[in-house]
Write a protein that holds these residues in place. Structure first.
Motif, mmCIF file in Angstrom:
data_model
loop_
_atom_site.group_PDB
_atom_site.id
_atom_site.type_symbol
_atom_site.label_atom_id
_atom_site.label_comp_id
_atom_site.label_asym_id
_atom_site.label_seq_id
_atom_site.Cartn_x
_atom_site.Cartn_y
_atom_site.Cartn_z
ATOM 1 N N ILE A 261 0.843 -1.197 0.000
ATOM 2 C CA ILE A 261 0.000 0.000 0.000
ATOM 3 C C ILE A 261 0.879 1.249 0.000
ATOM 4 C CG2 ILE A 261 -1.673 1.346 1.327
ATOM 5 C CD1 ILE A 261 -2.823 -1.302 2.352
ATOM 6 N N TYR A 262 1.873 1.264 0.867
ATOM 7 C CA TYR A 262 2.806 2.398 0.938
ATOM 8 C C TYR A 262 3.528 2.575 -0.396
ATOM 9 C CZ TYR A 262 7.179 4.804 2.211
ATOM 10 O OH TYR A 262 8.266 5.660 2.258
ATOM 11 N N ARG A 263 4.024 1.496 -0.965
ATOM 12 C CA ARG A 263 4.785 1.571 -2.214
ATOM 13 C C ARG A 263 3.937 2.124 -3.358
ATOM 14 N NH1 ARG A 263 8.245 -4.105 -2.594
ATOM 15 N NH2 ARG A 263 9.758 -3.616 -0.933
ATOM 16 N N LYS A 264 2.709 1.637 -3.459
ATOM 17 C CA LYS A 264 1.836 2.075 -4.552
ATOM 18 C C LYS A 264 1.368 3.510 -4.357
ATOM 19 C CE LYS A 264 -2.249 0.634 -7.168
ATOM 20 N NZ LYS A 264 -3.336 -0.371 -7.282
ATOM 21 N N LYS A 265 1.005 3.847 -3.131
ATOM 22 C CA LYS A 265 0.446 5.164 -2.838
ATOM 23 C C LYS A 265 1.457 6.282 -3.058
ATOM 24 C CE LYS A 265 -2.422 7.341 0.736
ATOM 25 N NZ LYS A 265 -3.024 7.160 2.081
ATOM 26 N N LYS B 154 1.327 -8.929 3.158
ATOM 27 C CA LYS B 154 -0.135 -8.814 3.323
ATOM 28 C C LYS B 154 -0.484 -8.498 4.778
ATOM 29 C CE LYS B 154 -1.187 -11.950 -0.513
ATOM 30 N NZ LYS B 154 -1.693 -13.300 -0.897
ATOM 31 N N GLU B 155 0.263 -9.094 5.710
ATOM 32 C CA GLU B 155 0.049 -8.789 7.131
ATOM 33 C C GLU B 155 0.371 -7.330 7.425
ATOM 34 O OE1 GLU B 155 1.309 -11.712 10.201
ATOM 35 O OE2 GLU B 155 2.200 -12.787 8.500
ATOM 36 N N ILE B 156 1.448 -6.839 6.847
ATOM 37 C CA ILE B 156 1.842 -5.438 7.053
ATOM 38 C C ILE B 156 0.764 -4.501 6.517
ATOM 39 C CG2 ILE B 156 3.531 -3.649 6.431
ATOM 40 C CD1 ILE B 156 5.637 -5.941 6.297
ATOM 41 N N ASP B 157 0.242 -4.822 5.332
ATOM 42 C CA ASP B 157 -0.781 -3.964 4.720
ATOM 43 C C ASP B 157 -2.042 -3.852 5.574
ATOM 44 O OD1 ASP B 157 0.689 -3.183 2.545
ATOM 45 O OD2 ASP B 157 -0.069 -4.730 1.205
ATOM 46 N N LYS B 158 -2.339 -4.892 6.341
ATOM 47 C CA LYS B 158 -3.531 -4.865 7.191
ATOM 48 C C LYS B 158 -3.437 -3.805 8.283
ATOM 49 C CE LYS B 158 -4.822 -9.731 6.562
ATOM 50 N NZ LYS B 158 -4.918 -11.069 7.211
ATOM 51 N N VAL B 159 -2.218 -3.480 8.698
ATOM 52 C CA VAL B 159 -2.052 -2.494 9.778
ATOM 53 C C VAL B 159 -1.432 -1.187 9.289
ATOM 54 C CG1 VAL B 159 -1.909 -4.183 11.627
ATOM 55 C CG2 VAL B 159 0.166 -3.545 10.410
ATOM 56 N N TYR B 160 -0.945 -1.169 8.039
ATOM 57 C CA TYR B 160 -0.235 0.023 7.566
ATOM 58 C C TYR B 160 -1.106 1.276 7.576
ATOM 59 C CZ TYR B 160 1.747 3.607 4.700
ATOM 60 O OH TYR B 160 2.192 4.838 4.275
ATOM 61 N N LEU B 161 -2.311 1.199 7.029
ATOM 62 C CA LEU B 161 -3.159 2.389 6.930
ATOM 63 C C LEU B 161 -3.491 2.968 8.299
ATOM 64 C CD1 LEU B 161 -5.571 1.536 3.977
ATOM 65 C CD2 LEU B 161 -3.694 3.195 4.016
ATOM 66 N N LYS B 162 -3.597 2.095 9.306
ATOM 67 C CA LYS B 162 -3.835 2.587 10.668
ATOM 68 C C LYS B 162 -2.647 3.416 11.145
ATOM 69 C CE LYS B 162 -6.721 -1.354 12.071
ATOM 70 N NZ LYS B 162 -6.816 -2.516 12.999
ATOM 71 N N ALA B 163 -1.456 2.978 10.804
ATOM 72 C CA ALA B 163 -0.250 3.718 11.191
ATOM 73 C C ALA B 163 -0.194 5.068 10.500
ATOM 74 C CB ALA B 163 0.997 2.897 10.857
ATOM 75 N N GLU B 164 -0.554 5.077 9.220
ATOM 76 C CA GLU B 164 -0.493 6.321 8.454
ATOM 77 C C GLU B 164 -1.571 7.312 8.891
ATOM 78 O OE1 GLU B 164 -1.910 7.323 4.230
ATOM 79 O OE2 GLU B 164 0.019 6.321 3.922
#
Length: 598
Positions: free
Chosen positions: A444-448, A577-587
């Motif tokens: 998610i971070y890479r694409k965004k 995939k596990e990282i992506d599940k929590v990434y948006l919460k961090a951002e």
């Protein structure tokens, strides 16, 4: 072309004619007004000597917008940039005119080229950029995902630039992307000109003055994140040898044998040069290097493990007489020391997706995870830690000293302090390192933020929630263990196998039905398509490893290593995939550290 110095006259009949012709050419180059400069100059980074004239002229491309403070300006020494500068100077001299050049296209959006672009914008009224792409190093694709070929038989992408100086009041900067097969590009160039090309208008702005379209959506949020260069104290580029085939090997004994042949004075120079495929260059002398290496009594201590490409461990003789561009930071931080380093690119080529991140516990090659790989060590050793004991307290005539530490964290003290205060516990440097590693592997971070990740070191969003930080950091540790091949998971997948008996010789690299076939009898099985196609730093990892060992016989250790790499990539995809599940919460809950410019 780039040397305007006076020509020495000769009385020798043949030489006299040449020197007279050269002098006439020099007069034209130096004094005659030229209205059109066109051509295809050579691309050769840092290989040719510079005349005083071009050194002085290049200052305009190396000054302003903070470029003069940049540590790594080597890419600006490419011959094609010097030729652009020469053409630029001739049109400046004439007061008007046109430049038409086809060159390496890296200057269009290279971060270090920003002052060059600014100078061109200042001096020319119309600029037309036809980006021909074709960078095979990053396997550029068409917008529809098809094959993109170079118009030349080279790896580096190219582009055409037309620059017009006419005194017009309004400036025009126009751009066009041309992807596809070589024939398609040739047909387009035959049938199009400035008037019938559907140009895109550009409006280059500070601070980078891009000569390519950039999507600025999300830039405000991204700029609140903290750059890697503001988190870590030191970073450095990987080693450049310019003699990989000589100083790097997959086999330590083979490498040692090469060096013994090299320093054997009983063998003639010509024999060694041919056998080892080495020769004198403008910056390296065979005899000088041989003498220095032969006199080195500590030669056995100069062999080190070396990360050549992702998951591709080799050996290097790290001797400054044999290597073109050594790295003091790498040598002191990774040679036989316990350490890990985050490998990252500063710039991702146009057309490439950001995946230029890896980890290493050893010395790294300049191309280990990108065309230009930088390493951010977790710890600094020796001269990077305090050199002398410093008095910290005096009691009467007695001075108490604080002993210098063997190693210091390379993550800045203020970062550790701020995070510790925010999360209300002492945060270890390792936790921060693994947190960063996890963020950089979030799809998610890479694409965004793909556009911004192309132009400078990545910026990291730190979660406001301490529990979220902990969770992401643990996922980063999990990833790091997989990539260092230390994870216990690597021996647990019984579906990934090398089942057939044979000679283990790599004769082909064919993938079909979850199998990677290396010859007519043998194959690796249990390899999912997404694992086979997984890329790090522009390299298709599994294919690249086999390609570099074509016609070699795999040892049992090699086979076991490859099975572990396949397994590591499989679990990497799952962990992402596990990282992506929590990434948006961090951002969404960014910790405002106020340390962006630390």
């Amino acid at each position: 072309t780039l040397d305007l110095s006076d020509i020495e006259k000769s009385t020798l009949p043949f030489v006299a004619g040449l020197s007279e012709e050269a002098e006439k050419a020099r007069v034209i180059k130096k004094d005659t007004p030229i209205l059109v400069v066109m051509g295809n100059p050579p691309y050769s980074s840092g290989h040719s000597k510079q005349s005083d004239f071009i050194k002085d002229a290049m200052k305009d491309y190396l000054t302003g917008l903070g470029v003069e403070k940049e540590k790594k300006k080597g890419v600006m020494q490419d011959d094609y940039i010097r030729f652009i500068r020469f053409a630029h100077w001739k049109i400046e001299q004439a007061g008007c005119g046109i430049i038409g050049l086809i060159t390496n296209n890296s200057y269009l959006d290279g971060i270090i080229h920003r002052a060059m672009r600014k100078k061109i914008l200042d001096d020319f009224d119309e600029i037309y950029i036809l980006n021909l792409h074709g960078n095979s190093r990053i396997k550029e694709k068409t917008l529809a995902g098809g094959k993109d070929e170079n118009v030349f038989d080279i790896q580096q992408g190219v582009g055409i630039i037309l620059m017009v100086k006419s005194g017009a009041r309004e400036k025009k900067i126009k751009y066009f992307d041309l992807y596809g097969l070589r024939k398609e590009k040739g047909d387009f160039l035959e049938s199009h000109d400035v008037k019938n090309t559907k140009w895109q208008e550009l409006d280059p702005k500070e601070p980078n003055f891009w000569f390519a379209p950039k999507d600025s959506k999300g830039i405000k949020k991204y700029n609140k994140f903290i750059s890697l260069k503001n988190i870590f104290g030191e970073n450095g580029s990987g080693v450049i040898t310019r003699r990989d085939n000589f100083v790097v090997s997959t086999n330590l004994e083979e490498l040692k044998n090469r060096i013994q042949i090299f320093i054997n004075k009983n063998l003639p120079k010509e024999f060694i040069e041919k056998g080892l495929a080495i020769q004198d260059t403008y910056e390296w002398s065979f005899e000088e290097a041989r003498n220095k290496v032969a006199k080195d009594n500590d030669l056995d201590k100069k062999y080190f493990e070396y990360l050549y490409r992702p998951f591709d461990k080799r050996w290097i003789i790290y001797h400054e007489s044999l290597i073109s561009r050594p790295s003091a930071l790498l040598r002191k931080s990774f040679s036989n020391r316990e350490n890990i380093g985050l490998i990252c690119s500063r710039r991702t080529p146009t057309g490439a997706d950001f995946n230029h991140v890896f980890i290493s516990s050893m010395l790294i090659d300049i191309h280990s995870a990108a065309d230009q790989s930088y390493v951010f060590p977790l710890y600094l050793y020796n001269s990077y830690a305090p050199k002398k004991e410093k008095p910290v307290l005096s009691y009467g005539n007695i001075m108490l000293f604080d002993k210098p530490k063997e190693k210091e964290p390379n993550i800045k003290t203020e970062i550790i302090k701020k995070l510790s205060e925010s999360y209300k516990r002492k945060i270890a440097p390792e936790e921060i390192f693994y947190y960063i590693y996890a963020i950089l592997y979030s799809n998610i971070y890479r694409k965004k933020y793909n556009e911004f990740l192309k132009i400078d070191f990545p910026k990291i969003p730190f979660a406001k929630d301490g529990k979220l930080f902990n969770k992401i950091s643990k996922l980063g540790k999990k990833l790091a263990d997989l990539h260092l091949l230390k994870s216990e998971k690597l021996d647990n997948d019984k579906n990934i196998k090398f089942p057939a008996v044979g000679n283990n010789k790599i004769k082909k690299r064919e993938y079909k039905d979850n199998k990677i076939r290396i010859n007519d009898k043998q194959y690796f099985i249990g390899v999912a398509p997404e694992v086979w196609n997984y890329h790090i730093g522009g390299y298709q990892v599994l294919d690249k490893w086999l390609k570099d060992r074509k016609d070699r016989t795999l040892s049992s250790e090699d086979v076991n290593h490859y099975l572990k790499v396949v397994t590591a990539l499989k679990f990497t995809i799952e962990t992402q995939k596990e990282i992506d599940k929590v990434y948006l919460k961090a951002e969404d809950t960014i910790l405002e550290t106020g340390l962006n410019n630390a």
